[in-house]
Design a protein around this motif. Structure first.
Motif, PDB file in Angstrom:
ATOM      1  N   GLU A 102       0.842  -1.194   0.000  1.00 42.70           N
ATOM      2  CA  GLU A 102       0.000   0.000   0.000  1.00 42.70           C
ATOM      3  C   GLU A 102       0.880   1.248   0.000  1.00 42.70           C
ATOM      4  OE1 GLU A 102      -3.557   2.062   2.732  1.00 42.70           O
ATOM      5  OE2 GLU A 102      -2.608   0.173   3.324  1.00 42.70           O
ATOM      6  N   VAL A 103       0.506   2.266  -0.748  1.00 43.90           N
ATOM      7  CA  VAL A 103       1.251   3.523  -0.796  1.00 43.90           C
ATOM      8  C   VAL A 103       0.601   4.503   0.176  1.00 43.90           C
ATOM      9  CG1 VAL A 103       1.984   5.462  -2.231  1.00 43.90           C
ATOM     10  CG2 VAL A 103       1.955   3.137  -3.181  1.00 43.90           C
ATOM     11  N   LEU A 104       1.420   5.074   1.059  1.00 40.93           N
ATOM     12  CA  LEU A 104       0.931   5.985   2.084  1.00 40.93           C
ATOM     13  C   LEU A 104       1.560   7.358   1.899  1.00 40.93           C
ATOM     14  CD1 LEU A 104       1.860   3.059   3.642  1.00 40.93           C
ATOM     15  CD2 LEU A 104       0.318   4.056   5.319  1.00 40.93           C
ATOM     16  N   THR A 105       0.869   8.373   2.366  1.00 41.13           N
ATOM     17  CA  THR A 105       1.424   9.724   2.420  1.00 41.13           C
ATOM     18  C   THR A 105       2.023   9.936   3.810  1.00 41.13           C
ATOM     19  OG1 THR A 105      -0.216  10.554   0.855  1.00 41.13           O
ATOM     20  CG2 THR A 105       0.933  12.180   2.221  1.00 41.13           C
ATOM     21  N   VAL A 106       3.298  10.328   3.857  1.00 41.14           N
ATOM     22  CA  VAL A 106       4.028  10.489   5.118  1.00 41.14           C
ATOM     23  C   VAL A 106       4.317  11.969   5.333  1.00 41.14           C
ATOM     24  CG1 VAL A 106       6.072   9.821   6.423  1.00 41.14           C
ATOM     25  CG2 VAL A 106       5.052   8.212   4.804  1.00 41.14           C
ATOM     26  N   TYR A 107       4.064  12.455   6.534  1.00 45.25           N
ATOM     27  CA  TYR A 107       4.260  13.873   6.831  1.00 45.25           C
ATOM     28  C   TYR A 107       5.698  14.222   7.184  1.00 45.25           C
ATOM     29  CZ  TYR A 107      -0.815  13.972   6.902  1.00 45.25           C
ATOM     30  OH  TYR A 107      -2.127  13.873   6.560  1.00 45.25           O
ATOM     31  N   SER A 108       6.458  13.242   7.644  1.00 48.79           N
ATOM     32  CA  SER A 108       7.874  13.465   7.959  1.00 48.79           C
ATOM     33  C   SER A 108       8.566  12.122   7.935  1.00 48.79           C
ATOM     34  CB  SER A 108       8.040  14.129   9.330  1.00 48.79           C
ATOM     35  OG  SER A 108       9.414  14.206   9.680  1.00 48.79           O
ATOM     36  N   GLU A 109       9.720  12.070   7.271  1.00 48.41           N
ATOM     37  CA  GLU A 109      10.445  10.804   7.210  1.00 48.41           C
ATOM     38  C   GLU A 109      11.271  10.563   8.469  1.00 48.41           C
ATOM     39  OE1 GLU A 109      13.837  10.532   4.534  1.00 48.41           O
ATOM     40  OE2 GLU A 109      13.646  12.691   4.123  1.00 48.41           O
ATOM     41  N   HIS A 110      11.257  11.504   9.380  1.00 45.03           N
ATOM     42  CA  HIS A 110      11.999  11.360  10.634  1.00 45.03           C
ATOM     43  C   HIS A 110      11.067  10.757  11.684  1.00 45.03           C
ATOM     44  CE1 HIS A 110      15.461  13.690   9.188  1.00 45.03           C
ATOM     45  NE2 HIS A 110      14.550  14.395   8.539  1.00 45.03           N
ATOM     46  N   ILE A 112       9.726   9.144  15.219  1.00 46.21           N
ATOM     47  CA  ILE A 112       9.852   9.404  16.650  1.00 46.21           C
ATOM     48  C   ILE A 112       9.587   8.109  17.384  1.00 46.21           C
ATOM     49  CG2 ILE A 112       8.895  10.635  18.631  1.00 46.21           C
ATOM     50  CD1 ILE A 112      10.532  12.392  16.824  1.00 46.21           C
ATOM     51  N   GLU A 113      10.638   7.593  18.000  1.00 46.88           N
ATOM     52  CA  GLU A 113      10.544   6.345  18.754  1.00 46.88           C
ATOM     53  C   GLU A 113       9.967   5.225  17.896  1.00 46.88           C
ATOM     54  OE1 GLU A 113       8.614   6.880  22.483  1.00 46.88           O
ATOM     55  OE2 GLU A 113      10.126   8.262  23.226  1.00 46.88           O
ATOM     56  N   GLY A 114      10.342   5.228  16.593  1.00 39.75           N
ATOM     57  CA  GLY A 114       9.969   4.125  15.721  1.00 39.75           C
ATOM     58  C   GLY A 114       8.617   4.267  15.044  1.00 39.75           C
ATOM     59  N   TRP A 115       7.953   5.427  15.173  1.00 44.18           N
ATOM     60  CA  TRP A 115       6.626   5.623  14.584  1.00 44.18           C
ATOM     61  C   TRP A 115       6.656   6.795  13.605  1.00 44.18           C
ATOM     62  CZ3 TRP A 115       2.567   2.340  15.723  1.00 44.18           C
ATOM     63  CH2 TRP A 115       2.763   1.482  16.804  1.00 44.18           C
ATOM     64  N   LEU A 116       5.921   6.646  12.506  1.00 43.95           N
ATOM     65  CA  LEU A 116       5.717   7.716  11.542  1.00 43.95           C
ATOM     66  C   LEU A 116       4.232   8.101  11.537  1.00 43.95           C
ATOM     67  CD1 LEU A 116       7.829   6.397   8.523  1.00 43.95           C
ATOM     68  CD2 LEU A 116       8.441   8.278  10.051  1.00 43.95           C
ATOM     69  N   GLU A 117       3.952   9.337  11.088  1.00 37.25           N
ATOM     70  CA  GLU A 117       2.564   9.772  10.950  1.00 37.25           C
ATOM     71  C   GLU A 117       2.250   9.995   9.483  1.00 37.25           C
ATOM     72  OE1 GLU A 117      -0.592  13.211  12.448  1.00 37.25           O
ATOM     73  OE2 GLU A 117       1.561  13.505  12.685  1.00 37.25           O
ATOM     74  N   GLY A 118       1.090   9.546   9.071  1.00 37.32           N
ATOM     75  CA  GLY A 118       0.716   9.732   7.684  1.00 37.32           C
ATOM     76  C   GLY A 118      -0.729   9.324   7.433  1.00 37.32           C
ATOM     77  N   VAL A 119      -1.066   9.199   6.127  1.00 31.75           N
ATOM     78  CA  VAL A 119      -2.427   8.852   5.699  1.00 31.75           C
ATOM     79  C   VAL A 119      -2.339   7.639   4.785  1.00 31.75           C
ATOM     80  CG1 VAL A 119      -4.479   9.641   4.457  1.00 31.75           C
ATOM     81  CG2 VAL A 119      -3.172  11.258   5.860  1.00 31.75           C
ATOM     82  N   ASN A 120      -3.198   6.639   5.043  1.00 31.82           N
ATOM     83  CA  ASN A 120      -3.188   5.457   4.178  1.00 31.82           C
ATOM     84  C   ASN A 120      -4.089   5.688   2.963  1.00 31.82           C
ATOM     85  OD1 ASN A 120      -5.802   5.167   5.138  1.00 31.82           O
ATOM     86  ND2 ASN A 120      -5.313   3.465   6.525  1.00 31.82           N
ATOM     87  N   SER A 121      -4.199   4.678   2.118  1.00 30.05           N
ATOM     88  CA  SER A 121      -4.949   4.815   0.870  1.00 30.05           C
ATOM     89  C   SER A 121      -6.447   4.985   1.103  1.00 30.05           C
ATOM     90  CB  SER A 121      -4.706   3.592  -0.021  1.00 30.05           C
ATOM     91  OG  SER A 121      -5.124   2.398   0.648  1.00 30.05           O
TER      92      SER A 121
END
Length: 612
Positions: free
Chosen positions: A25-33, A35-44
């Motif tokens: 699945e392709v996701l939109t990520v708000y930051s590639e950095h 935090i403690e192993g978690w990213l924030e973004g939006v799925n399809s």
């Protein structure tokens, strides 16, 4: 500009704020950095939230492409919407850096400056993010914390000049970065012993390595585990970095029974004198002050309970695999009662003895500041400096200098498992003995005293009955029987006072060790977590998914944690044998003296009958 990432695995959300993703699945990520192993973004499906960074691969957009707009600000406080600044990476010189001596121990073998070339590769210095230090004091003793700690004065942060070193993976040691006695140390993706070789690999080899590195050592999904919160995971994964001063170096040496902390070349002790009640704000607030006199300065300082509490919090955060002794518990009411003050003082004396006898804790800057600082302004500056210490949690392991010989992981696992069983059994026996001793002391202070006094009263009643006989020749007997009754009253008082001399010290020592025994499960968990990552990396190498150099780096960092864990276990056994030997000797000596006093009372009563 928004980034995109492709999911490598399926992930099912389990908590509020997480989103589920499907493989490919392709996701939109708000930051590639992360935090403690978690990213924030939006799925399809348009769902927004957190997902594990290790489950996705960032897709690099081609030149001129990209999304139409910037992503919205992050709604999570701990996920930055703007990438944090990265350390600058300087190209390594042609030869190895100069050797640097230490005032306490030599630099660790895995931190020597690497020779050879190696430009600013992809394994740049990464700041530790798994454990962020919060510079806030813990409350204590039901007093306002800010009243005598924080004022309008400010203390500037120490400048951290210099930049990160280039080169391959592994731990890197850069002696010329930040002036004399201050060195940049970091962990990279590769192993320390194989780092130079990894750095000098060709572009083709680097491309092959990047294809294999898609199967990296995974992060724990449980971000609240001790292994994660302590910084152990960040260190094992090569994400720890910081400046290490010579005075901060801590040596683990090989001893006759295995790894142990290097002895403090300047041992000392510290006495705690009688506490005094003091007031401030014209008597509005009262508190108890303890007078501390360190043997190496002979200069007394006054500390309140909340100062002990603050120090304890700093030490627990700084040393993830050291058992910091617990301070006596807080009490909301009755803080000025004599019995409570006396009991707390005894507990603080035991705590202080364990602190000064530990080779690492005794040398800690925060502890030395606590013991020696008398000036109020300097005290606040030192307090803030301790709260801004970078070498805490996972960065603590960067300060360790360990023997060059690798550990046998199977032997380490066996020893740690054996110690885990030992602590469990000791915890059960300490709890049982503490309960039994407290019950026995209660009986002595109430039950035994009452029973002996009942016997004494009965003897006196008999004497009073005999006094009704007016015969002269019975007067001596009547007095002797009355004296016997008084002797039993006195013996009852001896029983009531005796627990303070023999049983209470044992109970206090048991309470201190109960604190230690509650510390070790977390310490063992950190070591077990490191060992799990080693096994995982070895499995990836066998499957051809990871370069051996990367696995070697994980293994070396696991050895560092294991050396520290085994050294702490050795220290615990050493101090345990010394403490319980001394305490049992004191207990039996006090028991002998007690029964000698009882015998003396009975002998005095017996002598009264000689003249009858």
């Amino acid at each position: 500009m928004a980034l995109q990432a492709r999911a490598l695995y399926d992930f099912q959300s389990e908590n509020v704020g997480e989103i589920s993703v499907r493989e490919d699945e392709v996701l939109t990520v708000y930051s590639e950095h992360d935090i403690e192993g978690w990213l924030e973004g939006v799925n399809s499906r348009g769902e927004r939230g957190l997902f594990p960074a290790s489950y996705v691969q960032i897709l690099r957009a081609a030149a001129g492409g990209g999304a139409a707009g910037e992503p919205p600000a992050s709604r999570y406080a701990n996920v930055p919407s703007v990438p944090p600044p990265q350390p600058q990476v300087a190209a390594a010189g042609g030869g190895g850096g100069p050797g640097v001596g230490s005032t306490f121990c030599p630099p660790p073998h895995h931190l020597q400056a690497a020779g050879g070339g190696g430009g600013g590769g992809g394994g740049g210095l990464v700041q530790l993010t798994a454990l962020q230090h919060q510079a806030s004091g813990s409350g204590g003793d039901d007093d306002d914390w800010d009243d005598d700690w924080d004022d309008n004065s400010t203390v500037a942060d120490e400048p951290l000049s210099g930049s990160g070193s280039g080169g391959g993976g592994g731990m890197r040691f850069s002696p010329e970065l930040d002036g004399p006695g201050r060195y940049r140390v970091s962990t990279g993706a590769g192993g320390g012993r194989a780092g130079a070789a990894a750095a000098s690999s060709s572009a083709a080899a680097s491309s092959s390595s990047s294809s294999k590195s898609t199967a990296t050592v995974s992060r724990n999904l449980n971000r609240f585990s001790t292994f994660v919160k302590s910084g152990g995971e960040a260190f094992i994964l090569g994400e720890a970095a910081g400046f290490v001063k010579d005075g901060d170096r801590i040596c683990v040496v090989g001893g006759p029974h295995g790894p142990e902390w290097q002895e403090d070349p300047y041992p000392f002790s510290c006495s705690i004198d009688e506490p005094t009640k003091q007031t401030k704000f014209k008597g509005i607030k009262s508190y108890i002050s303890y007078r501390l006199v360190p043997s190496h300065t002979q200069s007394p300082v006054n500390r309140r309970y909340k100062h002990f509490d603050w120090l304890y919090g700093r030490l627990v955060e700084k040393f993830p695999v050291i058992s910091v002794p617990h301070i006596p518990e807080k009490q909301a009411t009755g803080r000025f009662e004599e019995d409570f003050i006396s009991k707390r003082k005894k507990g603080l004396i035991l705590w202080m003895n364990h602190m000064t006898s530990h080779p690492v804790l005794a040398r800690c800057d925060a502890f030395q500041h606590f013991l020696t600082c008398n000036d109020e302004k300097a005290w606040k500056q030192g307090k803030r400096k301790a709260e801004r210490d970078d070498m805490v949690g996972g960065n603590f392991f960067l300060t360790l200098s360990t023997p060059p010989t690798p550990l046998d992981l199977q032997e380490v696992e066996s020893r740690v498992d054996g110690f885990k069983g030992f602590t469990k059994r000791m915890d059960e026996s300490v709890f049982q003995l503490s309960h039994t001793a407290n019950e026995f002391a209660r009986k002595q202070m109430v039950g035994f005293k009452k029973e002996y006094q009942k016997v004494g009263t009965s003897f006196r009643l008999l004497s009073q009955a005999f006094e009704m006989d007016q015969q002269v020749f019975s007067v001596g007997l009547n007095r002797a029987i009355a004296f016997t009754g008084d002797a039993y009253d006195a013996i009852g008082e001896l029983f009531a006072e005796q627990p303070k001399q023999d049983i209470d010290p044992i109970v206090d020592l048991l309470a201190l060790y109960q604190g230690h025994l509650t510390n070790f499960p977390d310490i063992i968990h950190v070591q077990k977590g490191a060992l799990t990552k080693v096994k995982e990396s070895q499995r990836h190498v066998e499957e051809g998914k990871m370069e051996p150099q990367q696995a070697d780096g994980v293994r070396e960092r696991c050895d560092t944690i294991s050396f520290a864990t085994l050294a702490e276990i050795h220290h615990f056994h050493t101090i345990r044998v010394s403490d319980f030997k001394t305490q049992m000797q004191h207990f039996l000596q006090q028991q002998i003296q007690f029964y000698q006093k009882v015998t003396q009372k009975l002998e005095e009563a017996l002598q009264k009958y000689d003249g009858v």
